[in-house]
Design a protein around this motif. Structure first.
Motif, mmCIF file in Angstrom:
data_model
loop_
_atom_site.group_PDB
_atom_site.id
_atom_site.type_symbol
_atom_site.label_atom_id
_atom_site.label_comp_id
_atom_site.label_asym_id
_atom_site.label_seq_id
_atom_site.Cartn_x
_atom_site.Cartn_y
_atom_site.Cartn_z
ATOM 1 N N ALA A 87 -16.461 50.260 -59.687
ATOM 2 C CA ALA A 87 -17.053 49.209 -60.513
ATOM 3 C C ALA A 87 -16.224 48.948 -61.758
ATOM 4 C CB ALA A 87 -18.471 49.598 -60.904
ATOM 5 N N THR A 104 -15.763 45.255 -63.848
ATOM 6 C CA THR A 104 -17.186 44.913 -63.785
ATOM 7 C C THR A 104 -17.423 43.419 -63.714
ATOM 8 O OG1 THR A 104 -17.183 45.095 -66.154
ATOM 9 C CG2 THR A 104 -18.092 46.934 -64.932
ATOM 10 N N SER A 105 -16.432 42.628 -64.087
ATOM 11 C CA SER A 105 -16.700 41.198 -64.108
ATOM 12 C C SER A 105 -16.697 40.603 -62.706
ATOM 13 C CB SER A 105 -15.658 40.496 -64.979
ATOM 14 O OG SER A 105 -14.372 40.876 -64.565
ATOM 15 N N ARG A 116 -19.034 45.006 -58.135
ATOM 16 C CA ARG A 116 -20.364 45.566 -58.376
ATOM 17 C C ARG A 116 -21.062 45.889 -57.069
ATOM 18 N NH1 ARG A 116 -20.719 40.909 -62.023
ATOM 19 N NH2 ARG A 116 -22.211 40.005 -60.588
ATOM 20 N N MET A 162 -27.351 49.257 -61.976
ATOM 21 C CA MET A 162 -26.492 48.115 -61.647
ATOM 22 C C MET A 162 -26.750 46.954 -62.595
ATOM 23 S SD MET A 162 -24.497 48.240 -59.112
ATOM 24 C CE MET A 162 -24.391 46.499 -58.775
ATOM 25 N N ILE A 194 -23.607 46.545 -64.679
ATOM 26 C CA ILE A 194 -22.597 45.867 -63.903
ATOM 27 C C ILE A 194 -22.833 44.372 -63.878
ATOM 28 C CG2 ILE A 194 -21.350 45.981 -61.758
ATOM 29 C CD1 ILE A 194 -21.360 48.615 -63.012
ATOM 30 N N GLU A 219 -23.361 40.634 -64.769
ATOM 31 C CA GLU A 219 -23.027 39.781 -65.900
ATOM 32 C C GLU A 219 -24.310 39.503 -66.647
ATOM 33 O OE1 GLU A 219 -19.790 38.203 -66.692
ATOM 34 O OE2 GLU A 219 -19.589 40.101 -65.638
#
Lengths: 923, 479
Positions: A92, A95-96, A101, B425, B429, B431
């Motif tokens: 991960a 992360t963007s 993810r 998550m 993680i 956005e």
């Protein structure tokens, strides 16, 4: 951690050493590589972000080393889970990206779940071996295999290992995890972490291996994984995804080898582990380098890079040769020994045919893929070898930006793949003694007996060599027709991803079903509780056995023979009244009448108790019944009329759920009836409990009234706590009702300015009428008022008498308190709120409760002053020689009763006061 | 009734909390309305004192007091310490949260302390009546606390549901106690099954069964769990945190007192029943949690699921493992609730939906880390205490031959990983800019989070520390 029965223990043997060297060696090279990989890239993310990556990487390395060095199952498990978490962080890392993810989540969920299963399996094994020491478990193989739990343990442990090593059908997390930065992929997903499952199986081979289940499970799963990985890999367009699938295929081969119960298989296993780690690590790093230089990993766009990147191409070629299993590289040796060991005779002849055939096919596909990686990327023009159905993506912006300045990788970035590629070559050509010994050691410790490993490439022309040649031929052919092969595969969708999603969807549906039970209605909740209770009583309580008991029929016979006395008649009519009134309270629609009916059933019960005869309890029952009725009626008067009518209308139409409720109520009544019957029929004819109290009440407590003695003396401790409970309830009522009202009042005052005058007028009018009239503004007759006035002093006197003489006669502090409360309640009804408040200003609830609690504390501690232990009964009157009338004893018991009375009175007034408050004063 | 000083020592934590609450009641009258946090701090000091008292009594030997009404053993004193500590951490959480929502009232803390006094009585109960009284004493303040955010509708609903179902459950409990008394002629947990000719008496069995129903309600075990999600969701979050931890511990303390500390020789009778309830609780709790989008409600189901795991230890007759599990669970859950209380607008609107947490890990890394650690511990991933706790209960089950229960526990844990990880998550993680506005920081709340997280790690790494404190489990005075 001695208390766990486990300890933090590490141990090093041949197998651990092999893995340890791979982890540290490749780890070092990866770290060097990663330094260059991150350097010119994304300048904004440099610094902290990069540091984060190295931190995770080193953490992972520690965890991985811990896993292979652990000498204790708990230590092993802890590190095992640590690898899952650190790999989650690494995947991960970007992360963007949504893909990162999802990939990270998938990987963590699958391997994490597997880890928990592994723990269960290991715990079972250690429970059966009486130790968490890994070596003890390993040496306990005979007992473990003979255990009835063998298959459960094996399944749990295999589940853990298979998820970690990406075996079919859990393999799909690995391609998804390719969203990790390439250095991480090279380290985790080829060289180390995915091999942890294989390591575990190899490590536990002496404990669980060499059985038919072991052989079949590992062979079949391993073989399917090997084939599926090899086939699906061919279809991939992403360079890293292709490498991932070929890794899956290799891991399948290793698992299959672990399943064979022969020494030669372990030789093949250790060579395979080393060979794969070397070439796959190198190829991943090259893939990362290519991505770095060109900005894409899409095989359809890559090609002809050998001119721009000659050195990279050279390294890729060497590693690719090893992956293809061509001499003179280590990969060749690995494939040779794989085939040799699969050709060994086994129990089942069918596997002797199927397994080598599968391996040849997989080997051919490996060669094709190796060729794709090395040749398609570097030699042939972009897009070659792809059928039309693989649409080329429109050239991305990213790609066009990078395309014109493609150049060879910096030497530092190439250093690591060069070393790994060279090792693949050096080991077979120079055949250093140290490597052979290392591998032999590893294989021996795994197998449990000596295994010889030689690194000779050619022995003679034998069957494995021939098969190897076949694989090479088929592979080359496949490469030539790769376009057609891809077209075929394109239409053959083989995806476990769909299954994974389907399973999750199914879980979701199940979850929805379970939550549907939770519809928010209390009726449903109570229904479920009652049904559960019934099931429990019938099943667990052995209701059938109870029913077949002869006591029931006997008691019936006795009852029928008995004579009918006047008391019996009274008892029967009271009982009938109780039942009928309860029934009416359920059926009747008008709420007020239902409450009255309910109260009369309570009074009928009081009559029954009085006939028992226990006047004390009957008194309490009657008084509490009346008080509850008063409170209920007062509460009812506060509910707006239209709401009450609505509720009544609702009852007119019995719904289906009503019928179920009625059925359930009947069922519960029946069970309770049977229970009571049994309890009454089976109780001893002569009471065991009562004589004890009769004998001891007076001498021990100075009280002739047994109930009083029990309440304040024999169970004085309970009573003390009961007072706490009562006080708590009082505080609770105050909190909920009073403060909310104050709030409402405050908001009303600040609310409207314009209607203030009207409001004031209205209020004064209402207040006036309130002063003159009773509840709800109804006028009461002078006679009723007179009765109410008389009731107050009478109730006080009654309460006093009850308390003073209650110790020897029926009555106690509780009834005294309730009696006074009833009189106060009457005042509220007759005189209305304002007037009652004015005239009974002395009855302040907090004051009453406070004094009550204080008296309890004083009376229980005061005996200490007289040299008596805390809480002991003490007669102050006697001790101080006070001239008191006969029968009146100033004792701690009396004080206790007084306290109970005050607390009860205070709490009751609290409730009455709040409910009696006219509604216009609050809203 | 003769009472001496050892009797008092036996219930000293209870006495000190109960007297302290009365003192608090008086003190609160003297504190002006705008300085209510003084009451909170006084309550915190009271609980700290009680915790220290209970801690110092850990070493005392097992003995009965008040004529066998109560019993004192190291486990009971440990549970007292734990409950008081939970109360203390809860108070730290409330200061800011309650102030923002206008429920920073003196009674809040008085009721909290009163409830804790009931809990500290339950831990020592050696007699069915004392058990009942303790449970009533702990429940009544909770009914009120759930509704303390009146006139918020969800708070009122929560309180009413809890009260109605709770009264029902108390009815079962009383009926069960009555039947047990009728069958055995005694209320003592030690002698009830030993009375002549009662060991196989159906009345006694049914009585004990009904007591289990009443206690099953308190710990929210399936199928007596239905009140929990609604109540937990509607109650103020600080109250939910307290109920999900302290009340659960107290409910289990009662179960342990009845099944492990009392009723000698009846293990074979209740074990299958508890095992079945444990299995159902694990399955239903975890399955239902999967579907939740509301974090608070998810934690409610998760608390049901964890009751199932603790019940595995109860079924295995291993007190130490149950107490250890509960300790770990309590601190982990407190850490999770510390984060929830921190998220929300300054107007007091709570952000309960998972969506509101997206990007939390980036915006508030520390808060996000606390949430993630809590989730990892709830799954049972080392080196957190959640792992060791699960290890102990499953090991106990395996040792007792309840392998199927342990396997089921493992499978449901794997399933649980899904919904706990989803929270991580979302927080880290996904956005996110949708994260709720964060209210001004609160030092007490941060302290509470720090204490909880520290406990999660320390107990996860050095479980021996706690094991020595828990002692050898509930000792039945009749060997």
């Amino acid at each position: 951690m001695p208390s766990l029965g486990a300890e933090f223990a590490l141990a090093l043997d041949g197998l651990s050493l092999l893995f340890g060297l791979i982890i540290t060696g490749i780890g070092t090279l990866i770290t060097i590589y990663a330094g260059y990989y991150f350097a010119p890239h994304e300048p904004t993310e440099r610094g902290e972000a990069e540091g984060r990556f190295f931190l995770y990487l080193l953490l992972f390395m520690t965890a991985m080393l811990g896993t292979v060095l652990a000498a204790d199952v708990i230590t092993l498990f802890v590190f095992w889970e640590m690898t899952s978490i650190t790999s989650f962080l690494l995947i991960a890392y970007k992360t963007s990206h949504a893909a990162s993810r999802e990939g990270a989540f998938k990987a963590l969920f699958i391997t994490g779940a597997g880890g928990i299963a592994l723990l269960a399996g290991l715990l079972l094994a250690s429970a059966l071996s009486d130790s968490t020491d890994l070596s003890k478990i390993v040496h306990n193989g005979d007992a473990l295999r003979a255990s009835e739990w063998y298959h459960v343990m094996l399944l749990l442990i295999a589940f853990g290992a298979f998820t970690k090593s990406a075996q079919f059908p859990f393999h799909f997390w690995l391609p998804a995890a390719m969203s990790a930065p390439t250095p991480a992929s090279a380290f985790l997903h080829s060289a180390t972490m995915v091999k942890a499952g294989v390591y575990l199986l190899a490590r536990l081979y002496p404990a669980f291996g060499s059985t038919a289940t072991w052989f079949w499970m590992l062979s079949l799963i391993g073989m399917s994984t090997m084939l599926i990985g090899a086939v699906i890999g061919l279809r991939q367009t992403d360079l890293k995804a292709l490498l991932a699938y070929s890794t899956i295929s290799q891991l399948g081969a290793l698992t299959m080898l672990t399943g064979q119960n022969t020494p030669i298989a372990f030789k093949a296993l250790v060579i395979g582990i080393l060979a794969h780690a070397l070439y796959k690590g190198a190829l991943f790093m090259i893939a990362g380098g290519v991505d770095h230089a060109t900005g894409t990993r899409d095989l359809r766009q890559l090609g002809k890079l050998w001119r721009a990147m000659p050195l990279t191409f050279a390294v890729a070629a060497v590693a690719g040769l090893s992956m293809a299993g061509l001499p003179p590289l280590l990969g060749f040796l690995a494939k040779e020994s794989l085939l040799t060991s699969l050709l060994e005779p086994t129990d089942a002849t069918i596997t002797q045919l199927v397994q080598p055939a599968a391996s040849v096919l997989a080997g051919a596909l490996m060669l094709t893929q190796a060729a794709i990686v090395s040749i398609d990327t570097f030699v042939t023009p972009p897009g070659a070898g792809f059928p039309a159905c693989f649409n080329r993506p429109s050239t991305s912006k990213n790609h066009s930006q990078h395309k014109h300045h493609v150049h060879d990788l910096p030497l530092g970035m190439l250093l690591s793949p060069i070393i790994l590629g060279a090792l693949s070559l050096v080991i077979t050509t120079l055949q250093p003694e140290v490597v052979a010994t290392l591998l032999a050691q590893a294989a021996s410790t795994t197998y449990g007996n000596k295994v010889k490993v030689s690194l000779e490439l050619f022995h003679e022309i034998n069957l494995p060599l021939v098969l190897s040649g076949v694989a090479i031929g088929v592979g080359a052919g496949l490469f030539a027709w790769r376009s057609q092969a891809r077209a075929v595969l394109h239409h053959l969708m083989l995806s476990m991803d769909t299954l994974y999603n389907a399973i999750l969807d199914a879980l979701d549906v199940a979850a929805q079903r379970v939550t549907q039970l939770q519809n928010g209605r209390v009726r449903r909740y109570l229904f479920v509780m009652l049904v559960a209770m019934l099931v429990l009583v019938v099943a667990f309580g052995e209701l059938p056995r109870l029913l077949s008991n002869h006591i029931l029929t006997e008691s019936l016979a006795t009852a029928l023979q008995g004579q009918i006395t006047p008391t019996e008649v009274l008892r029967a009519s009271a009982m009938t009244l109780a039942v009928a009134a309860s029934l009416v309270s359920v059926i009747i629609r008008r709420d007020l009448l239902a409450i009255l009916a309910f109260a009369s059933s309570g009074l009928a019960v009081a009559v029954l108790i009085a006939l028992e005869p226990s006047p004390d309890v009957a008194l309490v029952q009657a008084i509490v019944d009346i008080l509850s009725m008063v409170i209920l009626v007062l509460a009812l008067s506060r509910i707006p009329q239209h709401q009450r009518r609505q509720a009544e209308a609702l009852n007119k139409h019995p719904s289906i759920s009503n019928r179920y409720s009625a059925l359930l109520a009947m069922g519960v009544s029946l069970v309770v009836f049977l229970l009571s019957w049994y309890a009454l029929a089976s109780r001893p004819r002569i009471s065991v409990v009562t004589p004890f109290y009769e004998r001891n009440a007076k001498p021990l407590t100075g009280s002739a009234d047994i109930v009083g003695a029990i309440v304040v003396d024999f169970r004085g401790f309970d009573t003390l706590i009961e007072i706490c409970v009562f006080g708590t309830a009082g505080v609770g009522v105050m909190t909920l009702l009073r403060l909310a009202m104050k709030k409402a009042e405050a908001s009303r005052l600040t609310d409207s300015g314009e209607s203030e005058n009207n409001d004031l007028e209205e209020r004064s009018r209402l207040t006036l009428s309130n002063k003159l009239s009773g509840i709800d503004g109804l006028r009461t007759s002078p006679f009723v008022r007179m009765v109410a006035r008389a009731a107050m002093p009478l109730s006080l006197m009654l309460a006093f008498v009850q308390m003073v003489y209650g110790h020897d006669q029926p009555g106690d502090g509780f009834t005294a308190g309730v009696t006074v409360s009833l009189a106060v309640g009457l005042w509220y009804v007759v005189f209305g709120y304002e007037r009652t408040k004015q005239q009974l200003a002395a009855f302040k609830p907090p004051l009453l409760i406070g004094i009550g609690v204080l008296i309890v504390l004083l009376s229980s501690t005061s005996p200490i002053l007289f040299g008596q232990p805390f809480f002991s009964p003490y007669n102050f009157g006697e001790a101080l020689h006070l001239p008191l009338p006969h029968g009146f004893d100033l004792t701690t018991s009396l004080l206790f009763e007084l306290a109970i009375c005050l607390v009860v009175l205070g709490s009751a007034i609290f409730i009455l006061d709040t409910l009696g408050r006219p509604s216009h004063m609050e809203e | 009734m003769m009472i001496n000083s050892t009797d008092v020592v036996a219930v000293l934590p209870f006495i000190s909390v109960a007297l302290g609450s009365v003192g608090l009641l008086i003190a609160d009258l003297l504190i002006p309305a705008e300085r209510r946090h003084v009451t909170a701090w006084l309550a915190a000091a009271l609980l700290l004192t009680a915790a220290v008292i209970a801690l110092s009594l850990l070493g005392s030997p097992t003995f009965e007091a008040f004529g066998g009404m109560v019993i004192s053993d190291p486990t009971a004193f440990f549970l007292d310490t734990l409950i008081c500590t939970i109360g203390l951490v809860t108070i730290l959480l409330t200061l800011r949260y309650n102030q923002v929502r206008g429920i920073l009232r003196g009674e809040f803390y008085i009721l909290l302390a009163l409830s804790i006094s009931g809990m500290t009585l339950v831990t020592h109960a050696n007699n069915l009546l004392i058990l009942l009284l303790g449970i009533e004493l702990l429940s009544i303040p909770l009914y009120v606390l759930c509704g303390i955010a009146r006139p918020r509708l969800e708070s009122e609903e929560s309180a009413l549901k809890y009260f109605l179902t709770g009264a029902f459950a108390s009815g079962f409990l009383v009926y069960g106690i009555a039947l047990t008394y009728g069958a055995s002629g005694t209320l003592s947990l030690q002698t009830a099954p030993a009375a002549p000719n009662v060991s196989g008496d159906p009345l006694l069995l049914i009585g004990i069964g009904l007591i289990l129903v009443g206690l099953g309600f308190k710990v929210a075990a399936v199928p007596f769990h239905l009140w929990a999600p609604d109540t937990y969701e509607g109650a103020p979050t600080t109250v939910t945190a307290f109920m999900a931890t302290a009340t659960k511990v107290a409910g289990f303390a009662a179960l342990l007192r009845v099944l492990h500390g009392g009723l000698p020789g009846m293990e074979s009778t209740w074990q299958p029943l508890v095992a079945i309830i444990a299995a159902a609780t694990m399955i239903v709790g975890n399955l239902a949690a999967l579907a939740q989008q509301n974090l608070k409600r998810m934690l409610a189901y998760s608390s049901i699921a964890h009751a199932g795991y603790a019940l595995v230890g109860v079924a295995a007759h291993d007190t130490t493992s149950v107490v250890f599990y509960l300790t770990g669970y309590a601190f982990t859950t407190l850490a999770a609730f510390a984060v929830i209380t921190a998220i929300g607008s300054s107007e007091g609107e709570e952000m309960q939906f998972l969506e509101a947490y997206s990007g939390l890990g980036r915006q508030k890394p520390l808060l996000g880390a606390v949430l993630a650690i809590a989730m990892f511990s709830l799954i049972g991933i080392p080196p957190t205490v959640g792992f060791i706790g699960k290890y102990f209960v499953f090991q106990a089950a395996v040792a007792k031959g309840l392998v199927w229960l342990a396997v089921l526990g493992v499978l449901t844990s794997a399933m649980a990983a899904y919904y706990y990880l989803r929270v991580v998550m979302v927080a880290f993680i996904r956005e996110g800019s949708a994260a709720a506005p964060l209210p001004t920081p609160s030092a007490p709340r941060n302290l509470a989070a720090a204490i909880s997280v520290a406990a999660v790690f320390v107990l996860g790494v050095v479980p021996a520390l706690l094991l020595s404190m828990i002692g050898n489990g509930m000792l039945s005075t009749t060997p």
